[in-house]
Design a protein around this motif. Structure first.
Motif, PDB file in Angstrom:
ATOM      1  N   SER A 257      11.681 -10.736  -0.607  1.00 54.15           N
ATOM      2  CA  SER A 257      10.215 -10.817  -0.566  1.00 54.15           C
ATOM      3  C   SER A 257       9.638  -9.917  -1.654  1.00 54.15           C
ATOM      4  O   SER A 257       9.909  -8.717  -1.683  1.00 54.15           O
ATOM      5  N   PHE A 258       8.837 -10.530  -2.512  1.00 56.57           N
ATOM      6  CA  PHE A 258       8.187  -9.770  -3.577  1.00 56.57           C
ATOM      7  C   PHE A 258       6.775  -9.354  -3.167  1.00 56.57           C
ATOM      8  O   PHE A 258       6.020  -8.825  -3.972  1.00 56.57           O
ATOM      9  N   ARG A 259       6.459  -9.580  -1.893  1.00 58.61           N
ATOM     10  CA  ARG A 259       5.124  -9.259  -1.380  1.00 58.61           C
ATOM     11  C   ARG A 259       5.056  -7.838  -0.835  1.00 58.61           C
ATOM     12  O   ARG A 259       4.096  -7.111  -1.092  1.00 58.61           O
ATOM     13  N   PHE A 260       6.054  -7.430  -0.065  1.00 55.46           N
ATOM     14  CA  PHE A 260       5.976  -6.144   0.640  1.00 55.46           C
ATOM     15  C   PHE A 260       7.233  -5.304   0.438  1.00 55.46           C
ATOM     16  O   PHE A 260       8.245  -5.756  -0.085  1.00 55.46           O
ATOM     17  N   ARG A 261       7.140  -4.053   0.910  1.00 52.74           N
ATOM     18  CA  ARG A 261       8.202  -3.066   0.735  1.00 52.74           C
ATOM     19  C   ARG A 261       9.287  -3.202   1.808  1.00 52.74           C
ATOM     20  O   ARG A 261       9.183  -3.997   2.738  1.00 52.74           O
ATOM     21  N   LEU A 267      10.569  -3.859   9.662  1.00 50.87           N
ATOM     22  CA  LEU A 267       9.774  -4.119  10.863  1.00 50.87           C
ATOM     23  C   LEU A 267       9.787  -5.609  11.205  1.00 50.87           C
ATOM     24  O   LEU A 267       9.964  -5.994  12.365  1.00 50.87           O
ATOM     25  N   ALA A 268       9.623  -6.455  10.197  1.00 56.59           N
ATOM     26  CA  ALA A 268       9.608  -7.897  10.415  1.00 56.59           C
ATOM     27  C   ALA A 268      10.936  -8.370  11.002  1.00 56.59           C
ATOM     28  O   ALA A 268      10.968  -9.190  11.938  1.00 56.59           O
ATOM     29  N   LYS A 269      12.058  -7.860  10.490  1.00 54.04           N
ATOM     30  CA  LYS A 269      13.375  -8.235  11.006  1.00 54.04           C
ATOM     31  C   LYS A 269      13.542  -7.801  12.456  1.00 54.04           C
ATOM     32  O   LYS A 269      14.089  -8.544  13.276  1.00 54.04           O
ATOM     33  N   THR A 270      13.061  -6.609  12.787  1.00 53.35           N
ATOM     34  CA  THR A 270      13.196  -6.108  14.153  1.00 53.35           C
ATOM     35  C   THR A 270      12.387  -6.946  15.130  1.00 53.35           C
ATOM     36  O   THR A 270      12.833  -7.222  16.248  1.00 53.35           O
ATOM     37  N   LYS A 289      10.959  -6.193  -1.718  1.00 53.01           N
ATOM     38  CA  LYS A 289      10.939  -5.727  -3.102  1.00 53.01           C
ATOM     39  C   LYS A 289       9.523  -5.592  -3.656  1.00 53.01           C
ATOM     40  O   LYS A 289       9.331  -5.484  -4.860  1.00 53.01           O
ATOM     41  N   GLY A 290       8.539  -5.624  -2.765  1.00 56.13           N
ATOM     42  CA  GLY A 290       7.156  -5.517  -3.205  1.00 56.13           C
ATOM     43  C   GLY A 290       6.835  -4.150  -3.780  1.00 56.13           C
ATOM     44  O   GLY A 290       7.352  -3.137  -3.309  1.00 56.13           O
ATOM     45  N   ARG A 475       1.844 -10.648   6.243  1.00 67.15           N
ATOM     46  CA  ARG A 475       0.715 -10.975   5.362  1.00 67.15           C
ATOM     47  C   ARG A 475       0.381  -9.816   4.431  1.00 67.15           C
ATOM     48  O   ARG A 475      -0.335  -9.988   3.445  1.00 67.15           O
ATOM     49  N   THR A 476       0.857  -8.598   4.755  1.00 71.31           N
ATOM     50  CA  THR A 476       0.466  -7.431   3.960  1.00 71.31           C
ATOM     51  C   THR A 476       1.287  -7.315   2.688  1.00 71.31           C
ATOM     52  O   THR A 476       2.471  -7.670   2.653  1.00 71.31           O
ATOM     53  N   LYS A 477       0.661  -6.788   1.655  1.00 72.09           N
ATOM     54  CA  LYS A 477       1.350  -6.500   0.406  1.00 72.09           C
ATOM     55  C   LYS A 477       1.746  -5.027   0.335  1.00 72.09           C
ATOM     56  O   LYS A 477       2.667  -4.661  -0.394  1.00 72.09           O
ATOM     57  N   HIS A 478       1.035  -4.170   1.090  1.00 71.50           N
ATOM     58  CA  HIS A 478       1.382  -2.746   1.024  1.00 71.50           C
ATOM     59  C   HIS A 478       1.062  -1.996   2.319  1.00 71.50           C
ATOM     60  O   HIS A 478       1.953  -1.495   2.978  1.00 71.50           O
ATOM     61  N   TYR A 479      -0.209  -1.926   2.687  1.00 75.72           N
ATOM     62  CA  TYR A 479      -0.594  -1.112   3.831  1.00 75.72           C
ATOM     63  C   TYR A 479      -0.579  -1.940   5.113  1.00 75.72           C
ATOM     64  O   TYR A 479      -1.077  -3.064   5.149  1.00 75.72           O
ATOM     65  N   LEU A 480      -0.020  -1.353   6.163  1.00 71.21           N
ATOM     66  CA  LEU A 480       0.015  -2.025   7.459  1.00 71.21           C
ATOM     67  C   LEU A 480      -0.395  -1.045   8.542  1.00 71.21           C
ATOM     68  O   LEU A 480       0.179   0.037   8.669  1.00 71.21           O
ATOM     69  N   TYR A 481      -1.395  -1.424   9.338  1.00 74.01           N
ATOM     70  CA  TYR A 481      -1.878  -0.599  10.445  1.00 74.01           C
ATOM     71  C   TYR A 481      -1.612  -1.369  11.723  1.00 74.01           C
ATOM     72  O   TYR A 481      -2.216  -2.418  11.951  1.00 74.01           O
ATOM     73  N   ILE A 482      -0.692  -0.853  12.508  1.00 77.23           N
ATOM     74  CA  ILE A 482      -0.186  -1.595  13.662  1.00 77.23           C
ATOM     75  C   ILE A 482      -0.428  -0.804  14.934  1.00 77.23           C
ATOM     76  O   ILE A 482      -0.130   0.394  14.997  1.00 77.23           O
ATOM     77  N   PRO A 483      -0.992  -1.421  15.980  1.00 78.38           N
ATOM     78  CA  PRO A 483      -1.208  -0.702  17.235  1.00 78.38           C
ATOM     79  C   PRO A 483       0.104  -0.177  17.810  1.00 78.38           C
ATOM     80  O   PRO A 483       1.163  -0.795  17.655  1.00 78.38           O
TER      81      PRO A 483
END
Length: 590
Positions: A257-261, A267-270, A289-290, A475-483
């Motif tokens: 993924s060239f979108r996110f880090r 997190l997505a895999k988990t 690889k973002g 959907r995020t490219k960098h910052y993610l705020y998750i409850p």
């Protein structure tokens, strides 16, 4: 451009193939390069998921100077084959329930509003048939699509009536007695067994294909390429099927993924590993690889219209933090049901103001209880969510909606919005610099509880719930705020995900005005594992102290809603507002 080894393998492939592409893996770029390398003179069709994706694809193929590629959606392709030749008139929107009652001359019985409940199920049965690969309505069992016990009981009692009138409605469309809907000409297209004049057909978003269109695709003599992400299937409720799992083509993958880090990828895999609690899935490879560090576009994403609307109200009305907002799909799509009923109609019913109700169906309801019974017998999720908003905000709704609409920018000014609000379904294929999730998704605790109590829904629906959270995160490219509630107990071997210290880089929190105390707390929090953060919250019911004030400040800066704060701290909404006022958080972080 430099291609990865996975992309090169796809370009060098021959025959029919399927490509499982993780979020942000450059599948469109890969498809463009694939089309470039096909023999000169090849006729190529690219099937896009929706009009937005179609327009973007047309632009990209033109920029790549590949004019021989025709870009169509399934519906636009079907339209050109069926509508002009059949001399049909197409209805831009579906039929409303009360219109079907009149067209089919449906009659009620001793139960209230039976004719309207019948009309609702007839429309749903027709949609089910039109999207299926079935040749006849009788080949399908509509009862299997109904899950709510009350709705199931109703359908079972009236099945013959529903079946008969579904066929009658289709017949009226077929002979031109009434206008046809979009799904109808798609069905006619499938049943006509078309032969398309292309050498290659590239089918995008294959995990959400309708069975009708999938059959058309598979019946072609062209070389076929189907691309998508098995774990992004989120349209099962529209009768979509995961064609990537159904076709027996050689399998290729795009796992970078060239979108996110890396932390977002972990997190997505988990989250996807939640599926191993009730079934067995092949381990997913996602390499983040973002590198983007922009923070221009911020989005708030929710699972439901209700969750999103409540969060928007909290941001705009409760806190007054933003001046320009944008709703993906237009704000009206969140305040109106598909059939036309609005929040105002339900509010007027709630307030016994029948003379002000415009929608004919809602006007037929004597009171809110009758509407609730109608919702139970039809499984109408949209009306159910709108009713919840009305119950929560009551007569404040007109002013709330005026405020939201006053701040809403037009589509052409979308880039000027401080925050974009969207459900996951409406932001499919989109990406944002910064994403905040609303706390209305499934989480690990809810899943474990369902398994423990034996209250599991159908596996396909459970898979889709987990997919929704996965799509939202990616959907995020960098910052993610998750409850906090959505954080898994482990994240690919690590008990941490995005450090909380990143909160000070949040666009609507200016680091220059953060005092040393707040900065210190944020960085200390980053050094804890998330199990430790959860342990800290056991003291949430104690009187306000420095530690709780710091925690409240952090959550306020993250944009956590008043309701969520009240629930978290075990206090009333008024008490939370009072503490926010005492700490002058609105003034400091406006």
């Amino acid at each position: 451009m430099k291609l990865t080894s996975e992309q090169k393998a796809i370009l060098n492939s021959t025959g029919n193939i399927k490509i499982n592409a993780v979020a942000g893996s450059g599948k469109t770029t890969t498809i463009i390069e694939y089309a470039k390398t096909r023999p000169k003179g090849s006729r190529i069709l690219y099937l896009a998921f929706n009009r937005t994706v179609k327009e973007e694809a047309i632009k990209k193929f033109a920029e790549a100077n590949i004019p021989r590629v025709k870009v169509k959606t399934a519906h636009s392709l079907a339209y050109q084959y069926i509508v002009p030749n059949g001399n049909y008139k197409v209805r831009s929107h579906g039929y409303k329930t009360h219109e079907l009652v009149d067209i089919l001359k449906l009659k009620g019985d001793k139960q209230q509003h039976t004719e309207y409940v019948l009309a609702n199920h007839i429309m749903r049965f027709m949609t089910y048939f039109c999207n299926s690969s079935a040749k006849k309505v009788n080949d399908l069992n509509y009862l299997s699509m109904v899950t709510d016990p009350k709705a199931k009981k109703f359908v079972k009692s009236f099945y013959k009536v529903i079946l008969k009138n579904t066929r009658l409605l289709l017949g009226k469309m077929n002979n031109g007695a009434i206008e046809i809907i979009h799904d109808f000409y798609l069905k006619k297209f499938q049943l006509s067994n078309p032969r398309l004049p292309y050498d290659y057909i590239l089918f995008d978003e294959g995990q959400d294909a309708s069975p009708a269109m999938l059959e058309v695709f598979l019946n072609q003599k062209a070389i076929k390429v189907i691309v998508g992400d098995t774990h992004q299937q989120i349209y099962g409720w529209r009768h979509a099927v995961n064609s990537l799992q159904m076709v027996d083509f050689d399998t290729y993958k795009l796992s970078n993924s060239f979108r996110f880090r890396k932390d977002v990828a972990d997190l997505a895999k988990t989250v996807l590993e939640f599926k191993n609690k009730f079934s067995s899935i092949i381990p997913v490879t996602i390499t983040g690889k973002g590198r983007s560090r922009k923070r221009k576009v911020k989005a708030v994403l929710a699972r439901t219209n209700l969750g999103l609307l409540l969060k928007a109200i909290d941001y705009v009305v409760e806190k007054g933090k933003v001046k320009k907002i944008f709703f993906e799909g237009n704000i009206n799509s969140y305040t109106y049901a598909e059939e036309g009923a609005s929040l105002y109609d339900i509010l007027n019913l709630y307030n016994n103001q029948h003379k002000l109700i415009r929608d004919k169906l809602i006007k037929e309801m004597g009171n809110i209880k009758e509407l609730e019974e109608y919702i139970d017998r039809t499984e109408d999720v949209q009306l159910s969510m709108m009713l919840e908003v009305v119950k929560k905000y009551g007569s404040q709704i007109p002013q709330i909606l005026r405020t939201l609409k006053d701040l809403h920018v037009e589509n052409k000014d979308r880039s000027k919005a401080e925050i974009i609000f969207s459900t996951v379904h409406r932001c499919k294929g989109m990406e944002y610099d910064s994403v905040q999730l609303v706390n209305d998704f499934i989480n690990e605790q809810k899943l474990d509880k369902m398994i423990e109590l034996g209250e599991m829904p159908e596996l396909s629906k459970l898979n889709e719930e987990i997919n929704l959270l996965y799509v939202a995160i990616t959907r995020t490219k960098h910052y993610l705020y998750i409850p906090e509630d959505l954080i898994p107990s482990e994240t690919s071997g690590s008990k941490r995900i995005i450090p909380l210290k990143k909160v000070i880089e949040e666009p609507d929190l200016d680091p220059s005005i953060a005092n040393n105390r707040i900065t210190k707390v944020l960085y200390e929090a980053a050094d804890f594992g998330y199990q430790e953060i959860r342990r800290k919250h056991k003291d949430a019911y104690q009187p306000w102290n420095q530690s709780l004030d710091d925690e409240l400040t952090i959550k306020y800066c993250e944009g956590v809603s008043i309701d969520t704060l009240a629930n978290h701290f075990g206090r009333t909404r008024g008490a939370i507002r009072s503490r926010i006022k005492k700490l002058e958080l609105k003034e400091i972080y406006k």
